[in-house]
Design an enzyme around this catalytic site. Sequence first.
Site, mmCIF file in Angstrom:
data_model
loop_
_atom_site.group_PDB
_atom_site.id
_atom_site.type_symbol
_atom_site.label_atom_id
_atom_site.label_comp_id
_atom_site.label_asym_id
_atom_site.label_seq_id
_atom_site.Cartn_x
_atom_site.Cartn_y
_atom_site.Cartn_z
ATOM 1 C CG ASP A 114 -1.931 1.068 1.274
ATOM 2 O OD1 ASP A 114 -1.777 2.043 0.522
ATOM 3 O OD2 ASP A 114 -2.886 0.953 2.048
ATOM 4 C CB CYS B 15 -0.064 5.000 -9.147
ATOM 5 S SG CYS B 15 -0.272 5.064 -7.343
ATOM 6 C CB THR C 21 -0.131 7.511 -3.886
ATOM 7 O OG1 THR C 21 -1.500 7.913 -3.888
ATOM 8 C CG2 THR C 21 0.397 7.557 -2.465
ATOM 9 C CB ALA C 22 3.406 5.264 -7.241
ATOM 10 C CB THR D 15 -4.648 8.512 -1.928
ATOM 11 O OG1 THR D 15 -3.302 8.980 -2.126
ATOM 12 C CG2 THR D 15 -5.082 7.671 -3.117
ATOM 13 C CE LYS E 75 -6.813 1.493 -4.929
ATOM 14 N NZ LYS E 75 -5.808 1.305 -5.983
ATOM 15 C CB CYS F 4 -6.760 9.244 -6.929
ATOM 16 S SG CYS F 4 -6.790 7.461 -6.628
#
Lengths: 233, 233
Positions: free
Chosen positions: A49, A84, A86-87, A125, A162, A189
């Site tokens: 996560d 992504c 957040t990544a 997120t 998801k 997101c």
Amino acid sequence: MTAPLAGILGGMGPAATAEFYAKLVARTPAVRDQDHLRVVVWADPTVPDRVAAVLDGSTDPYPALLDGARRLRDLGATVVGIPCHTAHFFLPKLAADTGLRFVDMVAETAAALGDRTGRVALLGTRGTIASRLYQDRLPGVDLLIPPEPVQQDVDRAVAAVKRHAIGEAAAHLDRALRALGAPLTVLACTELPLAARHTTAPGDLLDPTDLLADAMIAACRPSTTDARVSTMD
Amino acid sequence: MTAPLAGILGGMGPAATAEFYAKLVARTPAVRDQDHLRVVVWADPTVPDRVAAVLDGSTDPYPALLDGARRLRDLGATVVGIPCHTAHFFLPKLAADTGLRFVDMVAETAAALGDRTGRVALLGTRGTIASRLYQDRLPGVDLLIPPEPVQQDVDRAVAAVKRHAIGEAAAHLDRALRALGAPLTVLACTELPLAARHTTAPGDLLDPTDLLADAMIAACRPSTTDARVSTMD
């Protein structure tokens, strides 16, 4: 000479990655298969996560991200995109550790927003918000960060995508958009564009995956490239 | 133990590959990212024309197909699917030359049709039809092969999807379906399901990519697998 190879470091989440790949194809000017980009997708949804990692360090997705990036490099990827947000917290380190050329979706979005006037809502997120990925790159923009009850709707929309519950996701996103009432909202997101197709809330939406796709296409056609890339050079 | 890795040998065409990957994700039972399959997609749309290869040997896609399959093998793919019917002509040789485990979409479709009574229309590329990929595996089924004018509509539908003209593709497919008037039609070209979403012709449609996705999911969850795989064993 081998044709350019677009790499997608995906799986975060899988539906968002599939959506992004479809978008990359749809936005490529083409009349036959052979006009399209060569693409390799490495989609490992078992990456720990990312949100928890950014918020409290309780998980470490980096080794899995680095493993995927190295595979794309070893396959000869010309340029890599990560669908992504957040990544993107880990993107500078990934670029440094692999030498790969990444298209930075956050930088593309910041450039597209420029010095936009008027409020811009930022939906992402908790990891993306807490890491200030966008806020620090948009000092001149009046960003509206959702208050806690609205963030809960964003969280629920992402989680619903998801688990394939798109209708439920759309209802949560619609509620969030109406609560904020911004003239422009950034869907920061990659699950949110899947829900956004089914919302009716007023206001414009900016989907950074459109910008990532266009920048990757440009980067694979060097004569027209102007993508904001991140490399170790 | 490393989780299974589903390989997709794609790019033939790119939109069909993206659609197939999205389908693989959507049909996987999951409530969070980590429940999904690890997937690698090798999509090289520069593979020479498969239809011309089957019809007159004027192109040879095999080296490019073999190169892609070897890459998937070297990445550790547990099982590989090819979302292109015409390319299934080369599947036995690919399996023999790589030792990879492939899910055979044609075999899955033949098994699903079984000894179905009543006419079944078969829509595919001229390569798929000429190679008798389906006809030879369905000796007991009353297959309806399109006459030349209808095949021209099928060709146009496929070509239109490849240049993103989905509305035009749907109109051609709709005309082909109405001309044949079969109670069941097999969409034996992976571009056709993208057009079929927008058709209104009567009759049932069988989409073999649904079966390929389900068989790959089953193959990556060995306890429940019953996929018809092709290997060199």
